[in-house]
Motif scaffolding. Structure first.
Motif, PDB file in Angstrom:
ATOM      1  N   GLY A 172       4.865   9.347  -1.708  1.00 20.37           N
ATOM      2  CA  GLY A 172       4.607   8.871  -0.354  1.00 20.37           C
ATOM      3  C   GLY A 172       4.562   7.354  -0.237  1.00 20.37           C
ATOM      4  O   GLY A 172       4.540   6.625  -1.235  1.00 20.37           O
ATOM      5  N   GLN A 173       4.562   6.902   0.988  1.00 15.43           N
ATOM      6  CA  GLN A 173       4.440   5.468   1.279  1.00 15.43           C
ATOM      7  C   GLN A 173       2.953   5.126   1.320  1.00 15.43           C
ATOM      8  O   GLN A 173       2.256   5.455   2.273  1.00 15.43           O
ATOM      9  N   ARG A 174       2.489   4.441   0.265  1.00 17.00           N
ATOM     10  CA  ARG A 174       1.062   4.221   0.114  1.00 17.00           C
ATOM     11  C   ARG A 174       0.773   2.774  -0.254  1.00 17.00           C
ATOM     12  O   ARG A 174       1.395   2.205  -1.155  1.00 17.00           O
ATOM     13  N   VAL A 175      -0.218   2.199   0.419  1.00 13.05           N
ATOM     14  CA  VAL A 175      -0.595   0.806   0.197  1.00 13.05           C
ATOM     15  C   VAL A 175      -1.019   0.567  -1.243  1.00 13.05           C
ATOM     16  O   VAL A 175      -0.811  -0.518  -1.796  1.00 13.05           O
ATOM     17  N   ILE A 176      -1.573   1.574  -1.889  1.00  3.61           N
ATOM     18  CA  ILE A 176      -2.089   1.408  -3.240  1.00  3.61           C
ATOM     19  C   ILE A 176      -0.990   1.005  -4.230  1.00  3.61           C
ATOM     20  O   ILE A 176      -1.263   0.302  -5.212  1.00  3.61           O
ATOM     21  N   PHE A 177       0.245   1.402  -3.968  1.00  2.00           N
ATOM     22  CA  PHE A 177       1.333   1.013  -4.870  1.00  2.00           C
ATOM     23  C   PHE A 177       1.595  -0.494  -4.802  1.00  2.00           C
ATOM     24  O   PHE A 177       1.869  -1.135  -5.818  1.00  2.00           O
ATOM     25  N   ALA A 178       1.530  -1.063  -3.610  1.00  2.00           N
ATOM     26  CA  ALA A 178       1.703  -2.509  -3.468  1.00  2.00           C
ATOM     27  C   ALA A 178       0.577  -3.258  -4.176  1.00  2.00           C
ATOM     28  O   ALA A 178       0.807  -4.285  -4.839  1.00  2.00           O
ATOM     29  N   GLU A 179      -0.637  -2.761  -4.062  1.00  2.00           N
ATOM     30  CA  GLU A 179      -1.779  -3.376  -4.748  1.00  2.00           C
ATOM     31  C   GLU A 179      -1.619  -3.281  -6.267  1.00  2.00           C
ATOM     32  O   GLU A 179      -1.936  -4.220  -7.009  1.00  2.00           O
ATOM     33  N   ALA A 180      -1.111  -2.148  -6.729  1.00  2.00           N
ATOM     34  CA  ALA A 180      -0.882  -1.970  -8.159  1.00  2.00           C
ATOM     35  C   ALA A 180       0.153  -2.967  -8.680  1.00  2.00           C
ATOM     36  O   ALA A 180      -0.048  -3.590  -9.735  1.00  2.00           O
ATOM     37  N   MET A 181       1.223  -3.153  -7.945  1.00  2.00           N
ATOM     38  CA  MET A 181       2.255  -4.095  -8.378  1.00  2.00           C
ATOM     39  C   MET A 181       1.729  -5.526  -8.376  1.00  2.00           C
ATOM     40  O   MET A 181       2.068  -6.333  -9.251  1.00  2.00           O
ATOM     41  N   ARG A 182       0.896  -5.855  -7.417  1.00  2.00           N
ATOM     42  CA  ARG A 182       0.380  -7.218  -7.306  1.00  2.00           C
ATOM     43  C   ARG A 182      -0.589  -7.560  -8.429  1.00  2.00           C
ATOM     44  O   ARG A 182      -0.647  -8.709  -8.892  1.00  2.00           O
ATOM     45  N   THR A 183      -1.334  -6.575  -8.897  1.00  2.00           N
ATOM     46  CA  THR A 183      -2.422  -6.831  -9.837  1.00  2.00           C
ATOM     47  C   THR A 183      -2.116  -6.448 -11.281  1.00  2.00           C
ATOM     48  O   THR A 183      -2.979  -6.590 -12.149  1.00  2.00           O
ATOM     49  N   GLY A 184      -0.905  -5.951 -11.547  1.00  2.00           N
ATOM     50  CA  GLY A 184      -0.586  -5.525 -12.907  1.00  2.00           C
ATOM     51  C   GLY A 184      -1.294  -4.243 -13.302  1.00  2.00           C
ATOM     52  O   GLY A 184      -1.577  -4.016 -14.484  1.00  2.00           O
ATOM     53  N   ARG A 185      -1.563  -3.411 -12.325  1.00  2.00           N
ATOM     54  CA  ARG A 185      -2.253  -2.145 -12.570  1.00  2.00           C
ATOM     55  C   ARG A 185      -1.390  -0.969 -12.131  1.00  2.00           C
ATOM     56  O   ARG A 185      -0.322  -1.149 -11.560  1.00  2.00           O
TER      57      ARG A 185
END
Length: 212
Positions: A172-185
């Motif tokens: 799905g389209q989820r904000v958490i993926f963008a946060e993961a990419m930004r933080t190395g997580r």
């Protein structure tokens, strides 16, 4: 198994999917290597951010954006359970090499009539690769899937009868993926029991069942 995420269109989420699949398999005890074959080096940037945050390395990430990938990847695969190739957009030589290197091709697409999901050029490259490597398995994969929308349903329905076929699992389209990419997580590190983590786990299991 060598899995390549390929689509000549940029921005379909190849890197996010590649990193999360690698992380899921690593957390399941698999030995995993991710090959960043995109000259932009987004997966390498993620790994560097992770190191800068002092987070443990779960899998190795190496840069190999050259058209000898099909010669080098099989040797790298001998020491791991899974190799994941994060492919380049619109670099024909690299794409051909990645196609020949892989056992399984995943073609991420977004639910959009303008996304070029049925790119004749991409499918032509896949057909060419099968001349030299007939056993290549390929699947379309719906990414950034907005549930319960007309366009999402229409895209899924149009791909169901397509060749290559569509994986039934989607992300799905989820904000958490963008946060993961930004933080190395990874999404599972940010929310272990969240829906994003569950979708990635289901996708990783489905892909392993396709292993040749």
């Amino acid at each position: 198994m060598i899995v390549a995420l390929l689509n000549q269109k940029g921005g379909v989420g190849k890197t996010t999917l590649a990193l999360h699949l690698a992380g899921q398999w690593a957390q399941s005890g698999r030995r995993v290597m991710l090959i960043d074959a995109d000259p932009q080096g987004s997966a390498l940037d993620w790994a560097e951010q992770r190191a800068a945050e002092g987070l443990p390395r779960q899998f190795s990430v190496i840069g190999l954006a050259r058209d000898t990938l099909h010669q080098e990847a099989p040797a790298l695969a001998r020491d791991v359970d899974h190799v994941i190739i994060d492919g380049p957009p619109r670099v024909a030589g690299l794409l051909r090499s990645a196609l020949l290197a892989a056992d399984l091709i995943l073609i991420p697409v977004q639910p959009s009539p303008l996304d070029g999901w049925a790119s004749a050029e991409m499918l032509a490259l896949l057909d060419q690769a099968r001349i030299f490597k007939p056993a290549i398995t390929a699947r379309f994969l719906l990414n950034r899937y907005p549930a319960r929308t007309i366009i999402a349903r229409a895209t899924a329905e149009s791909l169901e009868a397509h060749d290559p076929p569509l994986l039934p699992e989607h992300v799905g389209q989820r904000v958490i993926f963008a946060e993961a990419m930004r933080t190395g997580r990874l999404a599972s590190e940010l929310d272990e029991d969240g829906i994003a983590a569950r979708e990635v786990a289901a996708l990783a299991d489905a892909i392993e069942r396709l292993a040749p």
